[in-house]
Design an enzyme around this catalytic site. Structure first.
Site, PDB file in Angstrom:
ATOM      1  N   ASP A 263       0.866  -1.171   0.000  1.00 15.51           N
ATOM      2  CA  ASP A 263       0.000   0.000   0.000  1.00 15.51           C
ATOM      3  C   ASP A 263       0.915   1.237   0.000  1.00 15.51           C
ATOM      4  O   ASP A 263       2.134   1.137   0.140  1.00 15.51           O
ATOM      5  CB  ASP A 263      -0.963  -0.013   1.193  1.00 15.51           C
ATOM      6  CG  ASP A 263      -2.181   0.878   0.917  1.00 15.51           C
ATOM      7  OD1 ASP A 263      -2.138   1.679  -0.043  1.00 15.51           O
ATOM      8  OD2 ASP A 263      -3.181   0.792   1.660  1.00 15.51           O
TER       9      ASP A 263
HETATM   10  C1  BGC Z   1      -5.057   3.210   0.168  1.00 10.51           C
HETATM   11  C2  BGC Z   1      -5.272   2.137  -0.881  1.00 10.51           C
HETATM   12  C3  BGC Z   1      -5.157   2.736  -2.256  1.00 10.51           C
HETATM   13  C4  BGC Z   1      -3.816   3.421  -2.391  1.00 10.51           C
HETATM   14  C5  BGC Z   1      -3.565   3.999  -3.766  1.00 10.51           C
HETATM   15  C6  BGC Z   1      -3.817   4.039  -0.098  1.00 10.51           C
HETATM   16  O1  BGC Z   1      -3.728   5.113   0.748  1.00 10.51           O
HETATM   17  O2  BGC Z   1      -4.989   2.600   1.438  1.00 10.51           O
HETATM   18  O3  BGC Z   1      -6.518   1.532  -0.696  1.00 10.51           O
HETATM   19  O4  BGC Z   1      -5.332   1.735  -3.227  1.00 10.51           O
HETATM   20  O5  BGC Z   1      -3.741   4.450  -1.434  1.00 10.51           O
HETATM   21  O6  BGC Z   1      -4.352   5.083  -4.017  1.00 10.51           O
END
Ligand code: BGC
Length: 692
Positions: A263
């Site tokens: 993530d």
């Molecule tokens: C979130 C994810 C997301 C990623 C990319 C993160 O902050 O937890 O769910 O896919 O950002 O945008």
């Protein structure tokens, strides 16, 4: 298709490491001109950007084509960039939030919503969507409950499969209307302590395996191409650098050979968690844990080469990761067609097309849950006057948190829909529809609340309108189960619309005026109050359950509130009524090789056609490990005309009775089981059988 082994052999270590780096669009928009801003902040080189493997959050055919074209002029081996984005419940035609879709219990609708999202995203140049998010949730304070399909492992698993099928289809290589799916957040991100985002998660391995892991596994079982790690700890070790979780559980047990991405910034956060000394250590841990792509931090790009040269990391680990990424590019056909489905012309044809709006409408209608309907306040008569008030009466921001391409101006507000329908709007009407809810930014990532009531002003407005002796219908636009005291006890009817998406107003109006009979059922419990959280239907009995008709001081209870939630899992009203009778089991006992058939007669006892979600639960009465009072094991949607009956049949086998024992073996126990069928988790008929 490209010969990837050969390609890999031609790549330098720098080129390989760069494949593992994922950056945001800002790095490419600057056309790699100068080492400033984010590039400088990260301490990475322009050459690294020119070789990076994937990009995050850039969409739109024109922009994607431009970046890809320019990128390929600089990339020595002509390896195309992968474009990834969060297309969670729609690209520009926004569907209801996943929690709402969960409340439809309708897997076909879920698949359809993902297929439309995939099509719009694909023509806008997206190759991979960071969805589905299948984290199981039990705490409505957590802002991200809106992204999941709720609190049940079975239901989440079914939806996980439906979403993946919708996004990916069955021929990702040739079907340019599809995108690769990335299931997230592995693992157990949905259980942060106190419902506070990014907070500590800690649970037994049994609970992890039994409740939290199945939905990710279900997504993988239907071929989900990618997995995203979670921010949280799993047994004290950040998921992203957790070798046991990623190598042993995900890669080995679940047999996942696809691309594993962190993530946002999660690799580097190991330092903040206090489990890595520095970026180099964080990179060392993540690559050993089997992580392929690092999202938005530079630990890999700045350290992996040195780690390999110093003999700390086997180059084989790097090669494996690169190969997995190249394989995905190959599968998506990017070597032959780096622009894939991106097309400005197709964007004009498909995005927000009538067909897509129609699909969004249908899904929203199926997702709405009727929570209360005293004296048949609903449906409203289109020939009678009605007043429409409240902060959401003419609000287009009803799209939910992951709708970054969705525009409020494209959504149908409740007021638009009332007018289109020819509703007779009159301020002084005896019937008032009050559109209330949480402002959109109150749920989603990093948007947690300790008080999950409606804003005080809205409660006051409701009380005031009700004091004028009017009939009040409350429509709720929100992203989480709320504490509905002051709403459920005051309003004559309550409609849970969630954030219903682009066609939200039309869907709600169709329900309010009876063009559509509501059929949604809650996929997440509504607590009595915050003090009860976590509260969920499939809890254990405890040694001292609170038996209502046998009061006792020394039992598991609160002094000031009941144990029961305000509204239970599986609950939802209709404009008609359903009666359940004649629960039949094909046999009082089965062996492990036999199938038990459980059937029930469901009758529409009201006066209009309606859809009912028939739910099947079981309970293992005596087991090695204490088992939940109810476990959902099946569901079926039945459409019944007024007066019509249907026999609904389920099959259970020994495999449905398995659970994780003390040694974590996944087996069943011989003995007595109860089986329940009904229209909610609390309103059921009961039968018994023996596994022998
Ligand atoms: C979130 C994810 C997301 C990623 C990319 C993160 O902050 O937890 O769910 O896919 O950002 O945008």
């Amino acid at each position: 298709m490209k010969d990837l082994k050969k390609l890999l052999s031609e790549m330098t270590i720098d080129e390989k490491v760069a494949q593992l780096m994922q950056l945001g669009g800002e790095f490419y928009q600057a056309a790699h001109a100068e080492i400033t801003g984010p590039i400088k902040d990260m301490g990475i080189s322009v050459a690294a950007v020119a070789n990076s493997g994937s990009v995050l959050g850039v969409t739109g055919a024109e922009e994607v084509i431009r970046i890809q074209k320019e990128y390929l002029t600089k990339n020595r081996l002509g390896i195309p960039l992968l474009f990834m984005a969060d297309v969670v419940h729609g690209y520009q035609t926004i569907f209801p939030i996943p929690l709402a879709i969960g409340c439809s219990w309708d897997l076909d609708l879920a698949e359809k919503s993902a297929a439309v999202a995939a099509k719009e995203a694909a023509v806008a140049g997206t190759h991979v969507t960071f969805a589905p998010m299948v984290d199981l949730v039990r705490d409505p304070r957590w802002g991200r409950v809106l992204e999941t399909t709720g609190e049940d492992a079975y239901l989440n698993s079914e939806f996980a499969k439906a979403f993946v099928r919708g996004f990916q289809g069955n021929d990702l290589t040739n079907n340019l209307n599809k995108v690769a799916a990335c299931v997230k957040h592995f693992a157990a991100y949905g259980a942060p302590e106190g419902g506070r985002d990014y907070n500590t998660v800690d649970m037994s391995e049994r609970r992890l395996r039994e409740e939290y892991l199945p939905a990710y596994k279900a997504a993988l079982d239907v071929g989900c191409e990618m997995v995203m790690t979670s921010f949280n700890l799993v047994d004290g070790v950040p998921a992203t650098s957790n070798k046991w979780l990623m190598r042993d559980v995900l890669r080995k047990e679940m047999d996942f050979n696809g691309v594993l991405i962190s993530d946002w910034g999660a690799v580097k956060e190991a330092i903040v968690h206090g489990t890595a000394v520095d970026e180099r250590d964080a990179a060392y841990q993540a690559i050993h844990a089997g992580l392929d792509i690092e999202m938005m931090t530079p630990c890999y790009i700045n350290s992996l080469k040195d780690l390999i040269n110093d003999g700390k990391v086997d180059v084989k680990l790097l090669d494996e990761a690169v190969l997995r990424i190249l394989e995905l590019k190959n599968k998506l056909g990017l070597f032959e067609n780096p622009y894939r489905g991106a097309s400005e012309e197709e964007e004009n044809n498909v995005i927000l097309s009538d067909a897509h709006r129609q699909a969004a409408l249908e899904v929203a209608e199926g997702s709405i849950v009727l929570l209360k309907n005293e004296e048949n306040t609903l449906p409203l008569d289109i020939n009678q006057t009605v007043a429409l008030k409240g902060p959401f009466a003419d609000e287009g921001s009803i799209l939910g948190a992951w709708s970054w391409k969705g525009k409020a101006k494209d959504s149908v507000t409740l007021m638009d829909a009332f007018k289109n329908k020819g509703a007779i709007l009159e301020e002084t009407s005896e019937i008032v529809v009050l559109a209330l809810g949480e402002p959109a930014c109150w749920s989603g990532e990093a948007s947690c609340r300790a008080d999950i009531k409606l804003p005080l002003k809205q409660l006051e407005l409701l009380a005031e309108v009700k004091s004028q002796r009017k009939k009040v219908v409350v429509v709720l636009f929100n992203g989480r189960p709320l504490d509905l005291h002051g709403v459920l006890d005051v309003a004559d009817a309550v409609v849970e619309a969630w954030y219903p998406g682009t066609e939200g107003g039309n869907a709600v109006a169709n329900i309010l005026f009876g063009d559509v009979n509501p059929s949604g059922k809650l996929a997440m419990t509504f607590p009595y109050s915050v003090g009860q959280i976590p509260v969920y239907y499939n809890h254990l009995n405890t040694g001292r359950p609170n038996v209502l008709d046998a009061p006792n001081a020394y039992v598991s209870k609160y002094l000031d509130i009941p144990n029961e939630p305000l509204i239970p899992f599986g609950f939802g009203l209709s404009y008609t009524t359903f009666e359940y009778e004649d629960l039949q089991l094909s046999s009082p006992e089965i062996t492990s090789s036999e199938i038990l058939t459980v059937s029930v007669k469901v009758t529409n006892t009201g006066s209009r056609t309606g859809k009912e979600v028939v739910q099947l639960y079981i309970r293992d009465l005596v087991a090695e490990v204490s088992r939940p009072l109810k476990e959902l094991k099946g569901h079926e949607l039945v459409l019944l005309k007024a007066g019509e009956s249907k026999i609904v049949t389920f099959e259970l086998s020994e495999a449905d009775l398995r659970y994780h024992h003390r040694d974590l073996s996944f087996t069943s126990d011989l003995g007595v089981f109860e089986v329940y069928i009904g229209g909610s988790s609390v309103d059921v008929l009961k039968g018994k059988f023996v596994l022998q």
